[in-house]
Design a protein around this motif. Structure first.
Motif, PDB file in Angstrom:
ATOM      1  N   GLN A 162      51.913  36.734  45.417  1.00 14.43           N
ATOM      2  CA  GLN A 162      50.525  37.437  44.682  1.00 14.43           C
ATOM      3  C   GLN A 162      49.559  36.512  45.890  1.00 14.43           C
ATOM      4  OE1 GLN A 162      49.971  39.781  42.494  1.00 14.43           O
ATOM      5  NE2 GLN A 162      47.453  39.313  43.164  1.00 14.43           N
ATOM      6  N   TYR A 204      36.906  41.593  53.467  1.00 17.26           N
ATOM      7  CA  TYR A 204      36.750  41.853  53.044  1.00 17.26           C
ATOM      8  C   TYR A 204      36.656  42.099  51.214  1.00 17.26           C
ATOM      9  CZ  TYR A 204      34.725  46.944  50.947  1.00 17.26           C
ATOM     10  OH  TYR A 204      34.430  47.513  49.949  1.00 17.26           O
ATOM     11  N   TYR A 212      36.666  45.941  41.582  1.00 14.79           N
ATOM     12  CA  TYR A 212      36.504  47.428  41.566  1.00 14.79           C
ATOM     13  C   TYR A 212      36.688  47.563  39.358  1.00 14.79           C
ATOM     14  CZ  TYR A 212      37.809  49.569  45.165  1.00 14.79           C
ATOM     15  OH  TYR A 212      37.456  50.174  46.802  1.00 14.79           O
ATOM     16  N   GLN A 228      37.614  49.148  36.308  1.00 13.69           N
ATOM     17  CA  GLN A 228      37.818  50.764  35.235  1.00 13.69           C
ATOM     18  C   GLN A 228      38.338  50.522  33.495  1.00 13.69           C
ATOM     19  OE1 GLN A 228      42.902  49.945  36.513  1.00 13.69           O
ATOM     20  NE2 GLN A 228      42.652  52.231  36.538  1.00 13.69           N
ATOM     21  N   LYS A 237      40.408  55.939  33.235  1.00  9.74           N
ATOM     22  CA  LYS A 237      40.130  56.365  34.414  1.00  9.74           C
ATOM     23  C   LYS A 237      41.143  55.299  36.156  1.00  9.74           C
ATOM     24  CE  LYS A 237      36.808  58.791  32.322  1.00  9.74           C
ATOM     25  NZ  LYS A 237      37.284  59.995  32.305  1.00  9.74           N
ATOM     26  N   GLY A 238      40.469  55.896  36.497  1.00  9.61           N
ATOM     27  CA  GLY A 238      40.690  54.912  38.049  1.00  9.61           C
ATOM     28  C   GLY A 238      39.904  54.066  38.468  1.00  9.61           C
ATOM     29  N   PRO A 239      39.683  52.998  38.306  1.00 11.09           N
ATOM     30  CA  PRO A 239      39.348  51.770  39.578  1.00 11.09           C
ATOM     31  C   PRO A 239      38.010  52.554  40.420  1.00 11.09           C
ATOM     32  CG  PRO A 239      41.910  51.544  39.870  1.00 11.09           C
ATOM     33  CD  PRO A 239      41.710  52.576  39.737  1.00 11.09           C
ATOM     34  N   LEU A 265      34.597  51.069  43.038  1.00 10.54           N
ATOM     35  CA  LEU A 265      33.972  50.062  43.133  1.00 10.54           C
ATOM     36  C   LEU A 265      32.742  49.681  43.077  1.00 10.54           C
ATOM     37  CD1 LEU A 265      34.012  48.224  45.163  1.00 10.54           C
ATOM     38  CD2 LEU A 265      32.830  50.252  46.382  1.00 10.54           C
ATOM     39  N   PHE A 299      39.164  43.966  38.647  1.00 11.98           N
ATOM     40  CA  PHE A 299      39.592  43.783  39.405  1.00 11.98           C
ATOM     41  C   PHE A 299      39.182  43.279  40.980  1.00 11.98           C
ATOM     42  CE2 PHE A 299      43.721  45.606  38.326  1.00 11.98           C
ATOM     43  CZ  PHE A 299      43.783  46.599  37.142  1.00 11.98           C
ATOM     44  N   LYS A 355      44.708  48.056  53.750  1.00 14.09           N
ATOM     45  CA  LYS A 355      45.056  48.030  52.940  1.00 14.09           C
ATOM     46  C   LYS A 355      44.656  46.508  51.623  1.00 14.09           C
ATOM     47  CE  LYS A 355      48.913  45.178  52.072  1.00 14.09           C
ATOM     48  NZ  LYS A 355      49.962  44.678  52.075  1.00 14.09           N
ATOM     49  N   LEU A 356      43.954  47.292  50.647  1.00 18.60           N
ATOM     50  CA  LEU A 356      43.747  46.410  49.337  1.00 18.60           C
ATOM     51  C   LEU A 356      44.449  46.090  49.021  1.00 18.60           C
ATOM     52  CD1 LEU A 356      40.966  48.582  47.608  1.00 18.60           C
ATOM     53  CD2 LEU A 356      40.310  46.450  49.042  1.00 18.60           C
ATOM     54  N   PHE A 408      45.151  43.466  45.610  1.00 12.16           N
ATOM     55  CA  PHE A 408      44.880  43.377  44.435  1.00 12.16           C
ATOM     56  C   PHE A 408      45.116  41.944  43.820  1.00 12.16           C
ATOM     57  CE2 PHE A 408      41.517  47.229  43.994  1.00 12.16           C
ATOM     58  CZ  PHE A 408      42.167  48.156  44.435  1.00 12.16           C
ATOM     59  N   THR A 449      45.645  40.415  39.923  1.00  9.16           N
ATOM     60  CA  THR A 449      46.084  41.219  38.571  1.00  9.16           C
ATOM     61  C   THR A 449      44.832  41.566  37.037  1.00  9.16           C
ATOM     62  OG1 THR A 449      45.918  38.855  37.913  1.00  9.16           O
ATOM     63  CG2 THR A 449      47.857  39.655  39.017  1.00  9.16           C
ATOM     64  N   TYR A 481      48.833  54.149  44.855  1.00 13.93           N
ATOM     65  CA  TYR A 481      48.705  53.336  44.615  1.00 13.93           C
ATOM     66  C   TYR A 481      49.666  53.437  43.438  1.00 13.93           C
ATOM     67  CZ  TYR A 481      44.888  51.211  47.007  1.00 13.93           C
ATOM     68  OH  TYR A 481      44.787  50.285  48.501  1.00 13.93           O
ATOM     69  N   PHE A 494      49.235  45.752  36.812  1.00 12.91           N
ATOM     70  CA  PHE A 494      49.167  45.812  38.281  1.00 12.91           C
ATOM     71  C   PHE A 494      48.856  46.514  39.044  1.00 12.91           C
ATOM     72  CE2 PHE A 494      48.885  42.822  41.240  1.00 12.91           C
ATOM     73  CZ  PHE A 494      50.434  42.433  42.396  1.00 12.91           C
ATOM     74  N   ILE A 510      50.960  52.996  56.109  1.00 13.60           N
ATOM     75  CA  ILE A 510      51.040  51.378  55.517  1.00 13.60           C
ATOM     76  C   ILE A 510      52.196  52.329  54.701  1.00 13.60           C
ATOM     77  CG2 ILE A 510      50.764  50.379  53.463  1.00 13.60           C
ATOM     78  CD1 ILE A 510      47.972  50.244  54.468  1.00 13.60           C
ATOM     79  N   PHE A 546      47.801  56.301  41.673  1.00 17.04           N
ATOM     80  CA  PHE A 546      46.544  55.994  41.543  1.00 17.04           C
ATOM     81  C   PHE A 546      46.663  56.848  42.893  1.00 17.04           C
ATOM     82  CE2 PHE A 546      44.045  55.904  38.148  1.00 17.04           C
ATOM     83  CZ  PHE A 546      44.098  54.494  37.310  1.00 17.04           C
ATOM     84  N   PHE A 582      38.818  56.211  43.990  1.00 14.63           N
ATOM     85  CA  PHE A 582      40.120  56.372  43.491  1.00 14.63           C
ATOM     86  C   PHE A 582      40.175  57.867  42.640  1.00 14.63           C
ATOM     87  CE2 PHE A 582      42.848  52.813  43.696  1.00 14.63           C
ATOM     88  CZ  PHE A 582      42.224  51.771  43.841  1.00 14.63           C
ATOM     89  N   GLY A 583      41.227  58.166  41.621  1.00 14.41           N
ATOM     90  CA  GLY A 583      41.327  59.571  41.507  1.00 14.41           C
ATOM     91  C   GLY A 583      41.312  58.943  39.865  1.00 14.41           C
TER      92      GLY A 583
END
Lengths: 113, 115
Positions: free
Chosen positions: A2, A32, A36, A38, A42-44, A46, A89, A100-101, A103, A105, B35, B42, B56, B90, B106-107
């Motif tokens: 993690q 960076y 986020y 959520q 719904k999706g996360p 920013l 998150f 690549k993000l 995240f 937990t 994702y 998670f 990726i 996602f 994100f969708g």
């Protein structure tokens, strides 16, 4: 493994109070650090983000505090409102890399009246 | 006007079946992602494509195969579905390569349930 650790897992705050969520990272190449938000189903999305060249960034009631030497950053929500109840998150990425993000937990925040 | 859309929103299927999830973005972004969000919320990246090229590929079983017909679409095909594949998937997109910030949009997610 993690790479971004987030705490607490859940948080209950009274309306008008300050909500604080903490994150710690291991990879010093991260440059960076976004947060986020959520909502259920719904999706996360920013919320706010920071680069390591500043120690704090504020947008409205939301503030990120960043401590590069400790490899920690936190989200502060001032005057917390019931509409802020969501899962938050933290994340980290290398903008100079593949972006690549990674995240944390997640923290389930509940604001009570 | 939906920025990142996914279909279907819900998918219930039997073990062993093959299924696909479609994703489209109308933001003009160059980079798209898949994702997986498990039952504990998670979020973990699976794949990323930039201008139809795979960038990726995390440690994902090869039963999962992304396909990008053009830079506005990134579909996810899953063969021989297993119980452990149950999750919310996602799709996301970003402009990529800005060097300053890279917001990922994100969708709404696809909830996959494997019985």
């Amino acid at each position: 493994q993690q790479q971004v650790k987030q705490s607490p897992q859940s948080l209950i705050v009274q309306k008008g109070g300050i909500s604080i969520i903490n994150c710690a990272y291991e990879n010093t190449a991260f440059d960076y650090f976004p947060w986020y938000q959520q909502f259920p189903g719904k999706g996360p999305a920013l919320l706010i983000a920071i680069r390591p060249d500043v120690s704090e960034k504020k947008e409205g009631r939301f503030t990120i505090s960043f401590n590069k030497s400790a490899k920690q950053f936190s989200l502060h929500i001032m005057d917390s409102q019931p509409g802020d109840s969501a899962t938050y998150f933290c994340a980290a990425s290398m903008l100079s890399g593949n972006e690549k993000l990674t995240f944390g937990t997640g923290t389930r925040l509940t604001i009570i009246p | 006007d939906t920025a990142v859309s996914q279909t279907p929103k819900y998918l219930v299927t039997q073990m062993g079946n093959d299924k696909s999830i479609k994703c489209e973005q109308n933001l003009g972004h160059d980079t798209m992602y898949w994702y997986k969000q498990d039952s504990k919320k998670f979020l973990k990246i699976m794949f990323s494509y930039n201008n139809k090229e795979l960038i990726i590929n995390e440690t994902v079983p090869n039963r999962f195969s992304p396909k990008s017909p053009d830079k506005a679409h990134l579909n996810l095909h899953i063969n021989s579905l297993e119980l452990g594949d149950s999750a919310v998937y996602f799709c996301a997109s970003s402009q990529g390569g800005t060097g300053d910030s890279d917001t990922q949009y994100f969708g709404p997610g696809t909830r996959l349930t494997v019985l």
